[in-house]
Structures are given as structure tokens and as C-alpha cells.
Design a protein around this motif. Structure first.
Motif, short mmCIF file in Angstrom:
data_model
loop_
_atom_site.label_atom_id
_atom_site.label_comp_id
_atom_site.label_asym_id
_atom_site.label_seq_id
_atom_site.Cartn_x
_atom_site.Cartn_y
_atom_site.Cartn_z
N VAL A 180 0.93 -0.95 -0.09
CA VAL A 180 0.33 0.16 0.72
C VAL A 180 0.50 1.67 0.16
CG1 VAL A 180 -1.79 -1.27 1.08
CG2 VAL A 180 -0.08 -0.09 2.12
N ILE A 181 0.32 2.73 -0.52
CA ILE A 181 0.39 3.64 -0.21
C ILE A 181 0.09 4.75 0.74
CG2 ILE A 181 1.19 5.83 -1.00
CD1 ILE A 181 1.87 4.47 -3.88
N VAL A 182 1.13 4.54 1.99
CA VAL A 182 -0.31 5.29 2.77
C VAL A 182 -0.01 7.37 3.18
CG1 VAL A 182 -0.17 5.78 5.61
CG2 VAL A 182 -0.38 3.72 4.73
N THR A 183 -0.66 7.88 3.28
CA THR A 183 -0.48 9.86 2.67
C THR A 183 -1.03 9.67 4.16
OG1 THR A 183 -0.95 9.58 0.96
CG2 THR A 183 -0.98 11.43 1.80
N GLY A 184 0.52 10.91 4.81
CA GLY A 184 0.07 10.93 6.73
C GLY A 184 1.03 11.49 6.79
N ARG A 185 1.45 11.36 8.54
CA ARG A 185 2.94 12.60 8.92
C ARG A 185 3.23 11.94 10.11
NH1 ARG A 185 -1.56 14.91 8.14
NH2 ARG A 185 -2.58 15.75 9.55
N VAL A 186 4.32 11.81 10.58
CA VAL A 186 4.82 10.71 11.81
C VAL A 186 4.71 12.17 12.45
CG1 VAL A 186 6.89 9.54 12.84
CG2 VAL A 186 6.10 9.38 9.96
N THR A 187 4.25 11.23 13.59
CA THR A 187 3.69 12.23 14.59
C THR A 187 4.76 11.92 16.25
OG1 THR A 187 1.91 11.28 15.66
CG2 THR A 187 1.49 12.80 14.41
N ASP A 188 5.09 10.63 15.96
CA ASP A 188 6.54 10.62 17.56
C ASP A 188 6.78 9.24 17.16
OD1 ASP A 188 6.48 10.18 20.24
OD2 ASP A 188 4.97 9.44 20.10
N GLY A 189 7.99 9.81 16.09
CA GLY A 189 8.90 8.83 16.02
C GLY A 189 7.78 7.46 15.65
#
Length: 69
Positions: A49-58
Motif C-alpha cells: 500500500v501507499i499511506v499518506t500521512g505524517r509521523v507524529t511521534d517517532g
């Protein structure tokens, strides 16, 4: 990893996995992220898959969207 239109969102590609705590993304570069999801991705489990998002805590990835790679 690819930057998207939203400057805080990035695309991550890998294998979507499920465990007792929820969902994980095993990225192509062997980095693993725990996913924080808006919806449950039933059809994409154990697929690339391709996940769109942001790393928020490591190692926590706040997913905005998931699609098959």
C-alpha cells in the motif's frame, strides 16, 4: 517516501500488517510505523500500500489515506 500537496503529509510505501494492537506499515526500507487510522483498511491488509500521512511521534504514523500500491 514522497512529499504530497499538503506540506506536512508524506507518502510511505510498504506492506500493511495487522497485529493485536492494530495496524502497522512495514516500509520498503525496513522501517515500521504504528498506524493511527480514521477508517479500518480491511481490503488492504497483507498487501502493498501507499499511506499518506505524517509521523507524529517517532514510529507513529497518522494516516490520512491508504491505497493499494
Amino acid at each position: 517516501m514522497m512529499v504530497t500537496e499538503n506540506p506536512t503529509d508524506t507518502e510511505y510505501t510498504g506492506l500493511l500488517q495487522r497485529d493485536e494492537a492494530g495496524f502497522m506499515l512495514q516500509c520498503d526500507d525496513n522501517v515500521r510505523y504504528r498506524l493511527e487510522l480514521i477508517r479500518t483498511p480491511i481490503d488492504e491488509v497483507e498487501k502493498r500500500v501507499i499511506v499518506t500521512g505524517r509521523v507524529t511521534d517517532g514510529c507513529l504514523l497518522e494516516a490520512e489515506g491508504i491505497r493499494l500500491a
